[in-house]
Motif scaffolding. Sequence first.
Motif, PDB file in Angstrom:
ATOM      1  N   VAL A   1       0.810  -1.219   0.000  1.00 15.96           N
ATOM      2  CA  VAL A   1       0.000   0.000   0.000  1.00 15.96           C
ATOM      3  C   VAL A   1       0.846   1.273   0.000  1.00 15.96           C
ATOM      4  CG1 VAL A   1      -2.035  -1.066   1.039  1.00 15.96           C
ATOM      5  CG2 VAL A   1      -0.297  -0.067   2.518  1.00 15.96           C
ATOM      6  N   ARG A   2       2.130   1.156   0.366  1.00 12.83           N
ATOM      7  CA  ARG A   2       2.957   2.373   0.404  1.00 12.83           C
ATOM      8  C   ARG A   2       4.425   1.994   0.518  1.00 12.83           C
ATOM      9  NH1 ARG A   2       3.075   6.503   5.328  1.00 12.83           N
ATOM     10  NH2 ARG A   2       2.380   4.590   6.312  1.00 12.83           N
ATOM     11  N   HIS A   3       5.265   2.833  -0.087  1.00 12.63           N
ATOM     12  CA  HIS A   3       6.715   2.730   0.081  1.00 12.63           C
ATOM     13  C   HIS A   3       7.210   4.065   0.616  1.00 12.63           C
ATOM     14  CE1 HIS A   3       7.204  -1.028  -2.089  1.00 12.63           C
ATOM     15  NE2 HIS A   3       6.593  -0.527  -3.154  1.00 12.63           N
ATOM     16  N   VAL A   4       8.190   4.007   1.517  1.00 12.23           N
ATOM     17  CA  VAL A   4       8.815   5.222   2.025  1.00 12.23           C
ATOM     18  C   VAL A   4      10.324   5.037   1.889  1.00 12.23           C
ATOM     19  CG1 VAL A   4       9.139   6.749   4.003  1.00 12.23           C
ATOM     20  CG2 VAL A   4       6.932   5.613   3.651  1.00 12.23           C
ATOM     21  N   PHE A   5      10.952   5.856   1.028  1.00  9.05           N
ATOM     22  CA  PHE A   5      12.391   5.796   0.826  1.00  9.05           C
ATOM     23  C   PHE A   5      13.077   6.386   2.050  1.00  9.05           C
ATOM     24  CE2 PHE A   5      16.257   7.961  -0.791  1.00  9.05           C
ATOM     25  CZ  PHE A   5      16.980   6.826  -1.126  1.00  9.05           C
ATOM     26  N   GLN A   6      14.039   5.647   2.616  1.00 11.46           N
ATOM     27  CA  GLN A   6      14.707   6.078   3.847  1.00 11.46           C
ATOM     28  C   GLN A   6      16.215   6.249   3.659  1.00 11.46           C
ATOM     29  OE1 GLN A   6      13.213   6.937   6.627  1.00 11.46           O
ATOM     30  NE2 GLN A   6      11.171   6.301   6.077  1.00 11.46           N
ATOM     31  N   GLY A   7      16.669   6.480   2.435  1.00 13.77           N
ATOM     32  CA  GLY A   7      18.095   6.675   2.182  1.00 13.77           C
ATOM     33  C   GLY A   7      18.783   5.378   1.822  1.00 13.77           C
ATOM     34  N   ASP A   8      19.122   4.559   2.813  1.00 21.66           N
ATOM     35  CA  ASP A   8      19.807   3.293   2.532  1.00 21.66           C
ATOM     36  C   ASP A   8      18.855   2.096   2.512  1.00 21.66           C
ATOM     37  OD1 ASP A   8      19.269   3.290   5.242  1.00 21.66           O
ATOM     38  OD2 ASP A   8      21.172   2.384   5.812  1.00 21.66           O
ATOM     39  N   HIS A   9      17.591   2.338   2.735  1.00 20.17           N
ATOM     40  CA  HIS A   9      16.594   1.268   2.677  1.00 20.17           C
ATOM     41  C   HIS A   9      15.229   1.854   2.332  1.00 20.17           C
ATOM     42  CE1 HIS A   9      16.146   2.681   6.872  1.00 20.17           C
ATOM     43  NE2 HIS A   9      14.884   2.306   6.729  1.00 20.17           N
ATOM     44  N   VAL A  10      14.288   0.958   2.047  1.00 22.18           N
ATOM     45  CA  VAL A  10      12.911   1.360   1.747  1.00 22.18           C
ATOM     46  C   VAL A  10      11.998   0.647   2.737  1.00 22.18           C
ATOM     47  CG1 VAL A  10      11.044   1.288   0.041  1.00 22.18           C
ATOM     48  CG2 VAL A  10      13.402   1.694  -0.706  1.00 22.18           C
ATOM     49  N   ASP A  11      11.127   1.412   3.393  1.00 16.92           N
ATOM     50  CA  ASP A  11      10.095   0.835   4.250  1.00 16.92           C
ATOM     51  C   ASP A  11       8.846   0.646   3.395  1.00 16.92           C
ATOM     52  OD1 ASP A  11      11.679   0.818   6.497  1.00 16.92           O
ATOM     53  OD2 ASP A  11      10.817   2.637   7.367  1.00 16.92           O
ATOM     54  N   SER A  12       8.383  -0.582   3.317  1.00 18.88           N
ATOM     55  CA  SER A  12       7.165  -0.893   2.565  1.00 18.88           C
ATOM     56  C   SER A  12       6.081  -1.270   3.561  1.00 18.88           C
ATOM     57  CB  SER A  12       7.409  -2.072   1.618  1.00 18.88           C
ATOM     58  OG  SER A  12       8.439  -1.774   0.709  1.00 18.88           O
ATOM     59  N   TYR A  13       4.883  -0.791   3.318  1.00 18.42           N
ATOM     60  CA  TYR A  13       3.748  -1.118   4.163  1.00 18.42           C
ATOM     61  C   TYR A  13       2.832  -2.033   3.365  1.00 18.42           C
ATOM     62  CZ  TYR A  13       5.590   2.396   7.229  1.00 18.42           C
ATOM     63  OH  TYR A  13       6.428   3.095   8.067  1.00 18.42           O
ATOM     64  N   VAL A  14       2.544  -3.196   3.942  1.00 18.44           N
ATOM     65  CA  VAL A  14       1.767  -4.222   3.261  1.00 18.44           C
ATOM     66  C   VAL A  14       0.501  -4.477   4.063  1.00 18.44           C
ATOM     67  CG1 VAL A  14       1.807  -6.595   2.410  1.00 18.44           C
ATOM     68  CG2 VAL A  14       3.923  -5.244   2.398  1.00 18.44           C
ATOM     69  N   ASP A  15      -0.646  -4.361   3.405  1.00 18.37           N
ATOM     70  CA  ASP A  15      -1.939  -4.634   4.037  1.00 18.37           C
ATOM     71  C   ASP A  15      -2.129  -6.143   4.065  1.00 18.37           C
ATOM     72  OD1 ASP A  15      -4.496  -4.195   5.126  1.00 18.37           O
ATOM     73  OD2 ASP A  15      -5.410  -4.223   3.135  1.00 18.37           O
ATOM     74  N   VAL A  16      -2.224  -6.699   5.273  1.00 19.53           N
ATOM     75  CA  VAL A  16      -2.354  -8.152   5.444  1.00 19.53           C
ATOM     76  C   VAL A  16      -3.716  -8.437   6.077  1.00 19.53           C
ATOM     77  CG1 VAL A  16      -1.325 -10.206   6.475  1.00 19.53           C
ATOM     78  CG2 VAL A  16       0.147  -8.329   5.713  1.00 19.53           C
ATOM     79  N   ALA A  17      -4.665  -8.872   5.256  1.00 14.57           N
ATOM     80  CA  ALA A  17      -6.040  -9.092   5.717  1.00 14.57           C
ATOM     81  C   ALA A  17      -6.118 -10.158   6.801  1.00 14.57           C
ATOM     82  CB  ALA A  17      -6.935  -9.468   4.540  1.00 14.57           C
ATOM     83  N   SER A  18      -5.262 -11.173   6.747  1.00 20.79           N
ATOM     84  CA  SER A  18      -5.358 -12.282   7.707  1.00 20.79           C
ATOM     85  C   SER A  18      -4.958 -11.880   9.122  1.00 20.79           C
ATOM     86  CB  SER A  18      -4.507 -13.462   7.243  1.00 20.79           C
ATOM     87  OG  SER A  18      -3.141 -13.100   7.199  1.00 20.79           O
ATOM     88  N   VAL A  19      -4.377 -10.711   9.298  1.00 28.42           N
ATOM     89  CA  VAL A  19      -4.059 -10.230  10.648  1.00 28.42           C
ATOM     90  C   VAL A  19      -4.872  -8.978  10.968  1.00 28.42           C
ATOM     91  CG1 VAL A  19      -1.783 -11.277  10.799  1.00 28.42           C
ATOM     92  CG2 VAL A  19      -1.982  -8.982   9.865  1.00 28.42           C
ATOM     93  N   GLY A  20      -6.075  -8.918  10.447  1.00 25.03           N
ATOM     94  CA  GLY A  20      -6.989  -7.827  10.777  1.00 25.03           C
ATOM     95  C   GLY A  20      -6.759  -6.554   9.994  1.00 25.03           C
ATOM     96  N   ASN A  21      -6.395  -6.700   8.722  1.00 23.41           N
ATOM     97  CA  ASN A  21      -6.150  -5.538   7.864  1.00 23.41           C
ATOM     98  C   ASN A  21      -5.157  -4.562   8.480  1.00 23.41           C
ATOM     99  OD1 ASN A  21      -7.721  -6.365   5.687  1.00 23.41           O
ATOM    100  ND2 ASN A  21      -9.576  -5.588   6.643  1.00 23.41           N
ATOM    101  N   LYS A  22      -4.151  -5.098   9.115  1.00 23.29           N
ATOM    102  CA  LYS A  22      -3.077  -4.274   9.669  1.00 23.29           C
ATOM    103  C   LYS A  22      -2.022  -4.070   8.598  1.00 23.29           C
ATOM    104  CE  LYS A  22      -4.443  -4.735  14.042  1.00 23.29           C
ATOM    105  NZ  LYS A  22      -4.767  -3.767  14.971  1.00 23.29           N
ATOM    106  N   HIS A  23      -1.357  -2.927   8.653  1.00 29.05           N
ATOM    107  CA  HIS A  23      -0.253  -2.683   7.735  1.00 29.05           C
ATOM    108  C   HIS A  23       1.016  -3.207   8.373  1.00 29.05           C
ATOM    109  CE1 HIS A  23      -2.481   0.795   5.541  1.00 29.05           C
ATOM    110  NE2 HIS A  23      -2.984  -0.396   5.298  1.00 29.05           N
ATOM    111  N   LEU A  24       1.632  -4.157   7.716  1.00 32.88           N
ATOM    112  CA  LEU A  24       2.856  -4.768   8.189  1.00 32.88           C
ATOM    113  C   LEU A  24       4.028  -4.015   7.579  1.00 32.88           C
ATOM    114  CD1 LEU A  24       3.891  -7.280   9.762  1.00 32.88           C
ATOM    115  CD2 LEU A  24       3.941  -8.456   7.563  1.00 32.88           C
ATOM    116  N   LEU A  25       5.005  -3.655   8.399  1.00 34.74           N
ATOM    117  CA  LEU A  25       6.193  -2.943   7.926  1.00 34.74           C
ATOM    118  C   LEU A  25       7.226  -3.956   7.468  1.00 34.74           C
ATOM    119  CD1 LEU A  25       8.073  -0.467   7.607  1.00 34.74           C
ATOM    120  CD2 LEU A  25       8.609  -0.706  10.043  1.00 34.74           C
TER     121      LEU A  25
END
Length: 98
Positions: A27-51
């Motif tokens: 659902v989203r990517h955030v560039f952090q310089g030396d890495h990228v944080d990706s947020y993934v919507d995982v319905a099986s854990v209650g539609n939480k965004h997993l980092l």
Amino acid sequence: MLDLYVRPENIVLEPLHNGSILTGTVVRHVFQGDHVDSYVDVASVGNKHLLVRSSGLNVLRDWPVGAVVGLALPPSDVTAFVAKECSAKPNASNFPAP
């Protein structure tokens, strides 16, 4: 009950397949310089965004926003703890002073 703790850099995005531990949608990517944080919507854990934290920029090309992905948890990077029941309500007195 078992609580599972996994550092975001130890979660791996992979093509979805029958053996995928979890399935989600990027659902989203955030560039952090030396890495990228990706947020993934995982319905099986209650539609939480997993980092998920990935080194380099390949994740932006390989897993664009909207991509359905599998998530892998390498066994060597997973720590499991038995959940403890706690009747105390969280408040400042439950935590040690800094």
